[in-house]
Motif scaffolding. Structure first.
Motif, PDB file in Angstrom:
ATOM      1  N   PRO A 160      -2.657   3.003 -12.912  1.00 37.21           N
ATOM      2  CA  PRO A 160      -2.655   4.404 -12.460  1.00 37.21           C
ATOM      3  C   PRO A 160      -2.206   4.517 -11.002  1.00 37.21           C
ATOM      4  CG  PRO A 160      -4.893   3.566 -12.580  1.00 37.21           C
ATOM      5  CD  PRO A 160      -4.021   2.501 -13.155  1.00 37.21           C
ATOM      6  N   VAL A 161      -1.150   5.270 -10.773  1.00 38.25           N
ATOM      7  CA  VAL A 161      -0.573   5.370  -9.435  1.00 38.25           C
ATOM      8  C   VAL A 161      -1.545   6.001  -8.453  1.00 38.25           C
ATOM      9  CG1 VAL A 161       1.297   6.380  -8.069  1.00 38.25           C
ATOM     10  CG2 VAL A 161       1.777   5.438 -10.343  1.00 38.25           C
ATOM     11  N   ASP A 162      -2.165   7.123  -8.836  1.00 38.59           N
ATOM     12  CA  ASP A 162      -3.028   7.835  -7.900  1.00 38.59           C
ATOM     13  C   ASP A 162      -4.220   6.990  -7.456  1.00 38.59           C
ATOM     14  OD1 ASP A 162      -3.962   7.903 -10.477  1.00 38.59           O
ATOM     15  OD2 ASP A 162      -4.590  10.004 -10.450  1.00 38.59           O
ATOM     16  N   GLU A 163      -4.886   6.355  -8.420  1.00 44.52           N
ATOM     17  CA  GLU A 163      -6.043   5.526  -8.079  1.00 44.52           C
ATOM     18  C   GLU A 163      -5.641   4.328  -7.223  1.00 44.52           C
ATOM     19  OE1 GLU A 163      -8.240   4.401 -11.535  1.00 44.52           O
ATOM     20  OE2 GLU A 163      -8.225   6.431 -12.370  1.00 44.52           O
ATOM     21  N   ASN A 164      -4.541   3.704  -7.589  1.00 39.34           N
ATOM     22  CA  ASN A 164      -4.129   2.511  -6.851  1.00 39.34           C
ATOM     23  C   ASN A 164      -3.683   2.825  -5.432  1.00 39.34           C
ATOM     24  OD1 ASN A 164      -4.600   0.745  -9.038  1.00 39.34           O
ATOM     25  ND2 ASN A 164      -2.850  -0.496  -8.403  1.00 39.34           N
ATOM     26  N   LEU A 165      -3.046   3.967  -5.238  1.00 39.74           N
ATOM     27  CA  LEU A 165      -2.636   4.323  -3.886  1.00 39.74           C
ATOM     28  C   LEU A 165      -3.846   4.530  -2.984  1.00 39.74           C
ATOM     29  CD1 LEU A 165       0.413   6.709  -4.420  1.00 39.74           C
ATOM     30  CD2 LEU A 165       0.431   4.347  -3.603  1.00 39.74           C
ATOM     31  N   GLU A 166      -4.912   5.082  -3.523  1.00 42.76           N
ATOM     32  CA  GLU A 166      -6.130   5.220  -2.732  1.00 42.76           C
ATOM     33  C   GLU A 166      -6.718   3.853  -2.391  1.00 42.76           C
ATOM     34  OE1 GLU A 166      -7.567   7.886  -1.325  1.00 42.76           O
ATOM     35  OE2 GLU A 166      -5.732   8.904  -1.954  1.00 42.76           O
ATOM     36  N   ALA A 167      -6.710   2.953  -3.364  1.00 48.13           N
ATOM     37  CA  ALA A 167      -7.212   1.598  -3.115  1.00 48.13           C
ATOM     38  C   ALA A 167      -6.325   0.867  -2.109  1.00 48.13           C
ATOM     39  CB  ALA A 167      -7.282   0.821  -4.423  1.00 48.13           C
ATOM     40  N   LEU A 168      -5.014   1.063  -2.208  1.00 48.83           N
ATOM     41  CA  LEU A 168      -4.091   0.420  -1.282  1.00 48.83           C
ATOM     42  C   LEU A 168      -4.286   0.933   0.145  1.00 48.83           C
ATOM     43  CD1 LEU A 168      -0.882   0.376  -3.498  1.00 48.83           C
ATOM     44  CD2 LEU A 168      -1.974  -1.638  -2.493  1.00 48.83           C
ATOM     45  N   LYS A 169      -4.597   2.203   0.276  1.00 46.89           N
ATOM     46  CA  LYS A 169      -4.861   2.758   1.604  1.00 46.89           C
ATOM     47  C   LYS A 169      -6.052   2.056   2.255  1.00 46.89           C
ATOM     48  CE  LYS A 169      -5.972   7.046   4.045  1.00 46.89           C
ATOM     49  NZ  LYS A 169      -6.236   8.490   3.919  1.00 46.89           N
ATOM     50  N   VAL A 170      -7.098   1.840   1.476  1.00 50.34           N
ATOM     51  CA  VAL A 170      -8.279   1.135   1.984  1.00 50.34           C
ATOM     52  C   VAL A 170      -7.914  -0.300   2.362  1.00 50.34           C
ATOM     53  CG1 VAL A 170     -10.580   0.283   1.403  1.00 50.34           C
ATOM     54  CG2 VAL A 170      -9.871   2.584   0.682  1.00 50.34           C
ATOM     55  N   ASP A 171      -7.142  -0.961   1.494  1.00 50.77           N
ATOM     56  CA  ASP A 171      -6.719  -2.333   1.776  1.00 50.77           C
ATOM     57  C   ASP A 171      -5.866  -2.396   3.038  1.00 50.77           C
ATOM     58  OD1 ASP A 171      -8.028  -3.193  -0.465  1.00 50.77           O
ATOM     59  OD2 ASP A 171      -6.236  -3.280  -1.726  1.00 50.77           O
ATOM     60  N   PHE A 172      -5.017  -1.383   3.216  1.00 53.34           N
ATOM     61  CA  PHE A 172      -4.140  -1.354   4.379  1.00 53.34           C
ATOM     62  C   PHE A 172      -4.943  -1.220   5.665  1.00 53.34           C
ATOM     63  CE2 PHE A 172      -1.091   0.484   7.361  1.00 53.34           C
ATOM     64  CZ  PHE A 172       0.019  -0.303   7.140  1.00 53.34           C
ATOM     65  N   GLU A 173      -6.015  -0.443   5.611  1.00 57.49           N
ATOM     66  CA  GLU A 173      -6.875  -0.300   6.791  1.00 57.49           C
ATOM     67  C   GLU A 173      -7.501  -1.638   7.174  1.00 57.49           C
ATOM     68  OE1 GLU A 173      -9.562   2.742   5.613  1.00 57.49           O
ATOM     69  OE2 GLU A 173      -8.132   4.378   5.945  1.00 57.49           O
ATOM     70  N   VAL A 174      -7.846  -2.426   6.167  1.00 56.88           N
ATOM     71  CA  VAL A 174      -8.386  -3.764   6.438  1.00 56.88           C
ATOM     72  C   VAL A 174      -7.310  -4.640   7.077  1.00 56.88           C
ATOM     73  CG1 VAL A 174      -9.345  -5.854   5.403  1.00 56.88           C
ATOM     74  CG2 VAL A 174     -10.072  -3.605   4.571  1.00 56.88           C
ATOM     75  N   LEU A 175      -6.092  -4.572   6.544  1.00 52.33           N
ATOM     76  CA  LEU A 175      -4.989  -5.348   7.115  1.00 52.33           C
ATOM     77  C   LEU A 175      -4.730  -4.944   8.564  1.00 52.33           C
ATOM     78  CD1 LEU A 175      -2.378  -5.417   4.194  1.00 52.33           C
ATOM     79  CD2 LEU A 175      -4.082  -7.142   4.795  1.00 52.33           C
ATOM     80  N   ALA A 176      -4.817  -3.643   8.836  1.00 54.24           N
ATOM     81  CA  ALA A 176      -4.595  -3.168  10.196  1.00 54.24           C
ATOM     82  C   ALA A 176      -5.614  -3.757  11.161  1.00 54.24           C
ATOM     83  CB  ALA A 176      -4.646  -1.642  10.231  1.00 54.24           C
ATOM     84  N   LYS A 177      -6.866  -3.839  10.720  1.00 54.13           N
ATOM     85  CA  LYS A 177      -7.910  -4.399  11.582  1.00 54.13           C
ATOM     86  C   LYS A 177      -7.696  -5.893  11.798  1.00 54.13           C
ATOM     87  CE  LYS A 177     -11.429  -1.022  10.244  1.00 54.13           C
ATOM     88  NZ  LYS A 177     -12.692  -0.800   9.508  1.00 54.13           N
ATOM     89  N   LEU A 178      -7.233  -6.586  10.764  1.00 47.58           N
ATOM     90  CA  LEU A 178      -7.030  -8.027  10.883  1.00 47.58           C
ATOM     91  C   LEU A 178      -5.768  -8.367  11.664  1.00 47.58           C
ATOM     92  CD1 LEU A 178      -7.939  -9.124   7.237  1.00 47.58           C
ATOM     93  CD2 LEU A 178      -9.220  -9.687   9.312  1.00 47.58           C
ATOM     94  N   ALA A 179      -4.732  -7.545  11.528  1.00 47.78           N
ATOM     95  CA  ALA A 179      -3.437  -7.875  12.121  1.00 47.78           C
ATOM     96  C   ALA A 179      -3.254  -7.277  13.509  1.00 47.78           C
ATOM     97  CB  ALA A 179      -2.302  -7.400  11.210  1.00 47.78           C
ATOM     98  N   CYS A 180      -3.879  -6.143  13.789  1.00 44.61           N
ATOM     99  CA  CYS A 180      -3.631  -5.427  15.041  1.00 44.61           C
ATOM    100  C   CYS A 180      -4.732  -5.667  16.038  1.00 44.61           C
ATOM    101  CB  CYS A 180      -3.478  -3.937  14.754  1.00 44.61           C
ATOM    102  SG  CYS A 180      -2.031  -3.582  13.763  1.00 44.61           S
ATOM    103  N   TRP A 181      -4.610  -6.739  16.790  1.00 42.66           N
ATOM    104  CA  TRP A 181      -5.638  -7.031  17.771  1.00 42.66           C
ATOM    105  C   TRP A 181      -5.331  -6.374  19.123  1.00 42.66           C
ATOM    106  CZ3 TRP A 181      -3.180 -10.831  14.915  1.00 42.66           C
ATOM    107  CH2 TRP A 181      -2.040 -11.401  15.480  1.00 42.66           C
TER     108      TRP A 181
END
Length: 263
Positions: free
Chosen positions: A44-65
């Motif tokens: 499902p595109v809609d559900e996965n995009l919401e999950a990807l947004k959350v995952d991206f926020e985690v990546l931002a915290k890990l990658a953007c020091w």
């Protein structure tokens, strides 16, 4: 040396305060989820995009020091780019079906062609690279590299309807430019003539114009090297100078036949 002393020695040599391998693992999960969201009919595109947004926020915290770089604000722009990326990837898949007589269906291309997978992850990572998102785009393409044997730097610029056949061993450098309707085969390198660190900001990799075919194990080097439109570069060719449009470049091997007389 006792265990306590060994532990202290190890801690002394762990010198990278921002080196978190959790970032690498999370990028791989993010990449898989992104690929499924765009292509898998049961995801499902809609559900996965919401999950990807959350995952991206985690990546931002890990990658953007570096706090002054608001990486978490990149997501909205990236989301807007996805329909265009998917459109380009569908053109890539169609080009593979049209060019490869071995392809039985377009579904086979999406599911089984390593060249298509490498192109897909490149295009998805390239958008993040353009936005200046640190490290994650490179980890995405390196993940594809580990799965396919294709090494495409996310900084490369690749046009429409790109076809990589057989895939393994292909290398495309950071400042390479590939225009529309280009076909390349396994073992092709689009690389740099020189690798000095002070050349980082210069164009080090070649430009491939429209409708060029580059056959297996050809090597094309140099930022000023341009392969003109509609040209064919034969297998095992070594090219370090520009080639005019409508050219054919072939490697001519020297063949020596061993006999009892000449040893």
């Amino acid at each position: 040396m006792d265990q306590k002393a060994i532990i202290e020695k190890i801690k002394q040599h762990k010198k990278q305060p921002n080196l978190r391998f959790a970032l690498k693992e999370r990028v791989e999960l993010f990449t898989n989820q992104l690929f499924y969201t765009l292509f898998d009919i049961d995801t499902p595109v809609d559900e996965n995009l919401e999950a990807l947004k959350v995952d991206f926020e985690v990546l931002a915290k890990l990658a953007c020091w570096e706090c002054e770089k608001p990486c978490n604000k990149i997501w909205n722009g990236y989301l807007e780019s996805l329909p265009g990326v998917l459109e380009s990837l569908n053109l890539d898949a169609e080009a593979i079906v049209e060019c490869d007589p071995a392809s039985m269906s377009i579904e086979e291309v999406y599911l089984a062609y390593p060249g298509f997978y490498a192109i897909a992850i490149y295009r998805l990572s390239h958008e993040l690279h353009k936005a200046g998102f640190p490290l994650v785009p490179r980890l995405m393409t390196e993940y594809a590299h580990s799965k396919t044997g294709v090494d495409i730097n996310p900084g490369a610029k690749i046009g429409k309807s790109f076809f990589i056949d057989h895939a393994t061993g292909v290398v495309i450098g950071e400042s390479a430019v590939i225009k529309d309707n280009v076909k390349i085969y396994q073992g092709v390198t689009l690389g740099a003539l020189y690798v000095a660190k002070d050349l980082k900001q210069t164009k080090r990799h070649p430009t491939i114009e429209d409708n060029v075919t580059i056959y297996a194990n050809a090597t094309i080097l140099g930022g000023e090297t341009v392969i003109g439109a509609n040209s064919i570069i034969g297998g095992n060719a070594w090219v370090t100078e520009s080639v005019p449009p409508n050219s054919k470049v072939f490697h001519s091997p020297e063949i020596k036949i061993k006999t009892e007389i000449n040893g």
